[in-house]
Enzyme design. Sequence first.
Site: not given
Length: 359
Positions: A143, A207
Site C-alpha cells: 500500500d 452501495c
Amino acid sequence: MKHSGDLSAWIKKAASDAGFDLSGIAPVQDFPDLTYFPEWIAAGRAGEMKYLESRNDAGELRRASLRSVFPWARSVVVCAINYNTAHPYSTEVSDSTRGWISRYAWSREDYHDSVLRRLHELEAKLKETCGDETPIETRSYVDTGPVVERVYAKYAGVGWLGKNTCVINQKIGSWLFLGVIVTSLELTPDLPAPDRCGTCTRCIDACPTEALIAPYELDSNKCISYLTIEKRGTIPDELRDGMGHQVFGCDICQDVCPWNRKAPSTDKPEFQPREGLVNPALAWLAEISEEEFREKLHGSPIKRAKRSGLRRNALIAIGNSGENGLLPVVERACRDDDPVIADAARWACRQIQTKSTPA
C-alpha cells in the site's frame, strides 16, 4: 541462475512457502488501466487522499507509471493472502446498538506488517537464488509504494478488477491483502485474469451512498470506507444516513458479491479478530478514552481513523440506529470539547428524536 520460466515458477513456489495464497507476475508496462488513474485524480475522485497525488520530478503522477519512478523495473511479483474469517457479514448484523468494523481491521496484527514480513522473506530468497553474479534491484510494498497494486494484480493473473474496483479471484473471492515486489528481473509474465463479473451489478445496487458511480468507477468522496477512515473533520450531512452502522471501513460491496459466498476462511492466527472488534458496542466506541484507544487498538489499522474520527463515526451510527437507549451517550457527546464530536452528536440526537416520534 535459473532461466526466466524456471525462476518464475520458483518464485510462485517460494511465495506459497512464505504463506501467500496466490501469486503471479506482471510485466512493467503503462497498462490501459493506469491511464485512467490521472483522470480519476483530476476529477477529484480521490477526495483528501493527497498521498495518491505524489509526483516525480517531471510532474508526472508516480503511481501512473512505475518505470518513470524506477527505470530499472522490468517485472512485478504480486502476492495475495486471504484474510476472510468465519464470521457473519455486515449485512447480517441485526443488533442496532452495535456497529461494524471492516473485517480487514479485526486482525491481531496490522496487515501491512504481516504481509510485508512475508514479502521480505520472499525478496531475500530471490536475491539469494540469483546470487552475487546476477545483482538485482528490488523494492517491496504493501500500500505504500508508487504502484497501483490492483492493476498489477490483474495483469499478474491474481484476479480481475470487479465492478466494485476490488480484486476478485475465482477460487477464493476478494478478501485479499496484496503485496508487490518490484524487480529488475525479466520474468515470464502470467496471463491477465479474465473479467467474470458478467452482467451482475449487486455491488453497485447495494452501495448505500452511491459511491460506485458506474461499473469499475469509484468516487472516494462518497465511499463509506473513505469517509470513516481517511476523511478528517465533519462528514457531509447528506451522506450520514447511508453510512448505517459502519464505524470503520465498509464491506457491503464485498458482502453481496456472489464470488465471496463460498470464499474459504483463513487459518492464519494473525488475521483472527481481536476481542470486541466484531460488531463492537456503539456506546463503547463513542466514549472510548484516549488511554483505551491506545491500548485496545495498539498496532491496529483502526488507529488510522484517530480517536476523534472513530468516535464521530460511532455517533453517526448511533443516530442511524434510532436507539433511545443511547441518548445519554449522545447527550454527553453534545458537550464535548471537540467540535467534530459535538456536531456528530447533535445530528445523532436529532435523528433519534425524529425516528422515535410517531408519524
